[in-house]
Write an enzyme that holds these catalytic residues in place. Structure first.
Site, PDB file in Angstrom:
ATOM      1  N   LYS A 166      -0.331   8.408  14.505  1.00  9.99           N
ATOM      2  CA  LYS A 166      -1.342   8.210  15.553  1.00  9.99           C
ATOM      3  C   LYS A 166      -2.619   7.610  14.956  1.00  9.99           C
ATOM      4  O   LYS A 166      -3.231   6.694  15.507  1.00  9.99           O
ATOM      5  CB  LYS A 166      -1.672   9.543  16.231  1.00  9.99           C
ATOM      6  CG  LYS A 166      -0.523  10.121  17.037  1.00  9.99           C
ATOM      7  CD  LYS A 166      -0.259   9.278  18.270  1.00  9.99           C
ATOM      8  CE  LYS A 166       0.946   9.751  19.042  1.00  9.99           C
ATOM      9  NZ  LYS A 166       1.401   8.826  20.087  1.00  9.99           N
TER      10      LYS A 166
ATOM     11  N   SER B 186      -3.822  11.669  19.843  1.00 14.34           N
ATOM     12  CA  SER B 186      -3.657  13.119  19.844  1.00 14.34           C
ATOM     13  C   SER B 186      -4.769  13.789  19.050  1.00 14.34           C
ATOM     14  O   SER B 186      -5.298  13.214  18.088  1.00 14.34           O
ATOM     15  CB  SER B 186      -2.302  13.417  19.206  1.00 14.34           C
ATOM     16  OG  SER B 186      -2.240  14.757  18.792  1.00 14.34           O
TER      17      SER B 186
ATOM     18  N   TYR C  50       3.519  12.652  11.925  1.00 20.64           N
ATOM     19  CA  TYR C  50       3.220  12.372  13.342  1.00 20.64           C
ATOM     20  C   TYR C  50       1.732  12.040  13.507  1.00 20.64           C
ATOM     21  O   TYR C  50       1.357  11.013  14.077  1.00 20.64           O
ATOM     22  CB  TYR C  50       3.605  13.569  14.217  1.00 20.64           C
ATOM     23  CG  TYR C  50       3.088  13.458  15.627  1.00 20.64           C
ATOM     24  CD1 TYR C  50       3.623  12.532  16.520  1.00 20.64           C
ATOM     25  CD2 TYR C  50       2.041  14.284  16.068  1.00 20.64           C
ATOM     26  CE1 TYR C  50       3.133  12.426  17.810  1.00 20.64           C
ATOM     27  CE2 TYR C  50       1.551  14.185  17.363  1.00 20.64           C
ATOM     28  CZ  TYR C  50       2.095  13.254  18.227  1.00 20.64           C
ATOM     29  OH  TYR C  50       1.594  13.147  19.504  1.00 20.64           O
TER      30      TYR C  50
ATOM     31  N   ARG D 112       2.566  29.989  10.949  1.00 17.88           N
ATOM     32  CA  ARG D 112       3.375  28.802  10.630  1.00 17.88           C
ATOM     33  C   ARG D 112       2.564  27.893   9.725  1.00 17.88           C
ATOM     34  O   ARG D 112       1.375  27.672  10.007  1.00 17.88           O
ATOM     35  CB  ARG D 112       3.668  28.017  11.903  1.00 17.88           C
ATOM     36  CG  ARG D 112       5.044  28.181  12.416  1.00 17.88           C
ATOM     37  CD  ARG D 112       5.382  27.269  13.549  1.00 17.88           C
ATOM     38  NE  ARG D 112       4.286  26.922  14.472  1.00 17.88           N
ATOM     39  CZ  ARG D 112       4.479  26.450  15.689  1.00 17.88           C
ATOM     40  NH1 ARG D 112       5.694  26.263  16.148  1.00 17.88           N
ATOM     41  NH2 ARG D 112       3.474  26.137  16.473  1.00 17.88           N
TER      42      ARG D 112
HETATM   43  N1  NAD Z   1       2.938  16.244  24.963  1.00 18.28           N
HETATM   44  C1  NAD Z   1       2.000  16.470  24.031  1.00 18.28           C
HETATM   45  O1  NAD Z   1       1.761  17.624  23.648  1.00 18.28           O
HETATM   46  C2  NAD Z   1       1.215  15.322  23.451  1.00 18.28           C
HETATM   47  C3  NAD Z   1      -0.009  15.575  22.810  1.00 18.28           C
HETATM   48  C4  NAD Z   1      -0.733  14.504  22.270  1.00 18.28           C
HETATM   49  C5  NAD Z   1      -0.220  13.207  22.359  1.00 18.28           C
HETATM   50  N2  NAD Z   1       0.979  12.999  22.962  1.00 18.28           N
HETATM   51  C6  NAD Z   1       1.503  11.628  23.005  1.00 18.28           C
HETATM   52  O2  NAD Z   1       1.670  11.237  24.356  1.00 18.28           O
HETATM   53  C7  NAD Z   1       2.791  10.353  24.486  1.00 18.28           C
HETATM   54  C8  NAD Z   1       3.701  10.878  25.567  1.00 18.28           C
HETATM   55  O3  NAD Z   1       4.111  12.200  25.238  1.00 18.28           O
HETATM   56  P1  NAD Z   1       5.083  13.046  26.163  1.00 18.28           P
HETATM   57  O4  NAD Z   1       4.751  14.467  25.947  1.00 18.28           O
HETATM   58  O5  NAD Z   1       5.107  12.490  27.537  1.00 18.28           O
HETATM   59  O6  NAD Z   1       6.461  12.760  25.434  1.00 18.28           O
HETATM   60  P2  NAD Z   1       7.883  12.393  26.052  1.00 18.28           P
HETATM   61  O7  NAD Z   1       8.861  12.451  24.930  1.00 18.28           O
HETATM   62  O8  NAD Z   1       8.171  13.211  27.259  1.00 18.28           O
HETATM   63  O9  NAD Z   1       7.662  10.886  26.504  1.00 18.28           O
HETATM   64  C9  NAD Z   1       7.784   9.798  25.626  1.00 18.28           C
HETATM   65  C10 NAD Z   1       8.732   8.805  26.269  1.00 18.28           C
HETATM   66  O10 NAD Z   1       8.858   7.682  25.426  1.00 18.28           O
HETATM   67  C11 NAD Z   1      10.218   7.281  25.379  1.00 18.28           C
HETATM   68  N3  NAD Z   1      10.396   6.572  24.101  1.00 18.28           N
HETATM   69  C12 NAD Z   1      10.317   7.070  22.844  1.00 18.28           C
HETATM   70  N4  NAD Z   1      10.488   6.097  21.928  1.00 18.28           N
HETATM   71  C13 NAD Z   1      10.664   4.943  22.636  1.00 18.28           C
HETATM   72  C14 NAD Z   1      10.894   3.584  22.275  1.00 18.28           C
HETATM   73  N5  NAD Z   1      10.977   3.220  21.004  1.00 18.28           N
HETATM   74  N6  NAD Z   1      11.023   2.675  23.258  1.00 18.28           N
HETATM   75  C15 NAD Z   1      10.949   3.033  24.571  1.00 18.28           C
HETATM   76  N7  NAD Z   1      10.744   4.301  24.967  1.00 18.28           N
HETATM   77  C16 NAD Z   1      10.602   5.240  24.014  1.00 18.28           C
HETATM   78  C17 NAD Z   1      11.012   8.577  25.516  1.00 18.28           C
HETATM   79  O11 NAD Z   1      12.321   8.371  26.027  1.00 18.28           O
HETATM   80  C18 NAD Z   1      10.146   9.371  26.478  1.00 18.28           C
HETATM   81  O12 NAD Z   1      10.522   9.143  27.820  1.00 18.28           O
HETATM   82  C19 NAD Z   1       3.443  10.295  23.101  1.00 18.28           C
HETATM   83  O13 NAD Z   1       3.008   9.126  22.463  1.00 18.28           O
HETATM   84  C20 NAD Z   1       2.900  11.533  22.412  1.00 18.28           C
HETATM   85  O14 NAD Z   1       2.833  11.364  21.015  1.00 18.28           O
HETATM   86  C21 NAD Z   1       1.692  14.013  23.534  1.00 18.28           C
END
Ligand code: NAD
Length: 335
Positions: free
Chosen positions: A152, A124, A148, A291
């Site tokens: 990462k 991220s 968080y 914030r």
């Molecule tokens: N959406 C954003 O703004 C953003 C930005 C930067 C990085 N990310 C990273 O991208 C990745 C995906 O993000 P997203 O927005 O799709 O989030 P999301 O919550 O929609 O998807 C994450 C998925 O992982 C599953 N999960 C969580 N912990 C788990 C575990 N221990 N075992 C198995 N499954 C597990 C959840 O059920 C979910 O389906 C994450 O690692 C997040 O940190 C997201």
């Protein structure tokens, strides 16, 4: 290739799983459904015309992960599973380090044991520090400011160390800026649970009547209209970025970092205006104080991904808002 997608029922993972399936890869989704629903896996199957293998499993369940990876002869792992709410990470740091850091560690241990050496990690832009002004290139100083972001950063460090210890690893850490939008079909998209932290899902909550008005945190930043500026990237562009990174890893071993952003920043009010245009509805908002922890601007230098992997984001803010609005309208009860 035979690819495991952890967190593949979630927002970004579901779009990437679909993109991989459409590129003829065999996809195995592992997700504990803690922040998602099996409906999204079904929708991915509908869009792809065939179903991915799906296991409702926690990535920290080492025995089960070992069994799944060896049964499917997995060759690469795309790792999306994790917790992602910055505010919650401040109040629940143990849960974040356990899920995000320990979870990744367990996964990598199983991979090492089974000889699986290709790994793409969802990192991220929160890993960048505030010592430098945006835009952020990959070599900018790091300095996350919350658990968080630390989680990462820690996993990136772990991956870098792992690649030094064993040059047969092929790893890409992809630093996403602000993912937004949905699949143009309106079948998969972002389904926030609880009150969303991010701007776009909150705006959609206002447009669908869930919230009365948008809260704009700060209109006194040194930006053109005083509101915060972010680099929004369409989730479909993110998805193609993962396929590009996987291709890149076929030729490049070691630890590789790429920004996935557009290189363009948009303010809160520009996003609001664009949603008003695509939806035809006004969006009432109230301005609140800044914030804590928010920065005025964050956007990427996106050249490295273009020069190295011939990938760049193609879609506009307009199409992010249009596709997100389409998804929200087609799924009033979410899933
Ligand atoms: N959406 C954003 O703004 C953003 C930005 C930067 C990085 N990310 C990273 O991208 C990745 C995906 O993000 P997203 O927005 O799709 O989030 P999301 O919550 O929609 O998807 C994450 C998925 O992982 C599953 N999960 C969580 N912990 C788990 C575990 N221990 N075992 C198995 N499954 C597990 C959840 O059920 C979910 O389906 C994450 O690692 C997040 O940190 C997201």
């Amino acid at each position: 290739m035979r690819i495991a997608v952890t967190g593949g029922a979630g927002y970004i993972g579901s779009h990437v799983a679909l993109e991989l399936m459409q590129a003829e890869h065999d996809v195995v989704i592992v997700d504990n459904l803690s922040n998602s629903s099996e409906v999204s896996v079904q929708r991915v199957a509908d869009l792809a015309g065939h179903a991915p293998a799906f296991y409702q499993t926690d990535i920290r369940d080492v025995q089960e992960i070992r069994r799944i990876f060896s049964y499917h002869s997995i060759e690469a792992v795309l790792h999306f599973a994790g917790l992602k709410a910055v505010g919650e990470s401040v109040s629940e740091p143990l849960a974040y380090y356990d899920n995000n850091v320990n979870g990744s560690l367990q996964l990598l241990q199983v991979m090492r044991e089974l000889g699986i050496r290709q790994f793409i990690f969802s990192s991220s832009a929160t890993v960048y520090g505030q010592q430098e002004q945006p835009p952020f290139a990959e070599h900018a100083a790091l300095g996350p400011t919350n658990p968080y972001g630390h989680s990462k950063r820690m996993v990136e460090q772990l991956l870098e160390d792992l690649c030094v210890s064993d040059p047969s690893w092929r790893v890409a850490a992809l630093r996403y800026f602000n993912p937004a939008g949905a699949h143009p079909s309106g079948l998969i998209g972002e389904v926030p649970r609880g009150v969303p932290n991010n701007l776009m899902p909150y705006v959609l909550g206002v447009l669908t009547g869930r919230y009365e008005q948008l809260r704009v945190f700060g209109q006194d930043y040194p930006t053109p209209d005083g509101t915060g500026v972010r680099d929004y990237i369409h989730v479909m562009d993110l998805a193609s970025g993962h396929v590009a990174a996987l291709d890149y890893l076929q030729q490049h071993a070691g630890f590789n970092v790429f920004n996935l952003g557009t290189g363009c920043g948009y303010s809160v009010l520009q996003v609001v205006e664009t949603f008003e245009q695509v939806s035809g509805h006004g969006i009432p908002y109230t301005v609140l104080p800044r914030r804590p922890g928010d920065v005025a601007e964050s956007f990427a230098v996106a050249d490295k991904a273009w020069k190295s992997m011939s990938w760049r984001a193609e879609r506009t803010l307009q199409s992010m808002c249009q596709d997100a609005w389409n998804f929200a309208q087609r799924n009033p009860e979410a899933y």
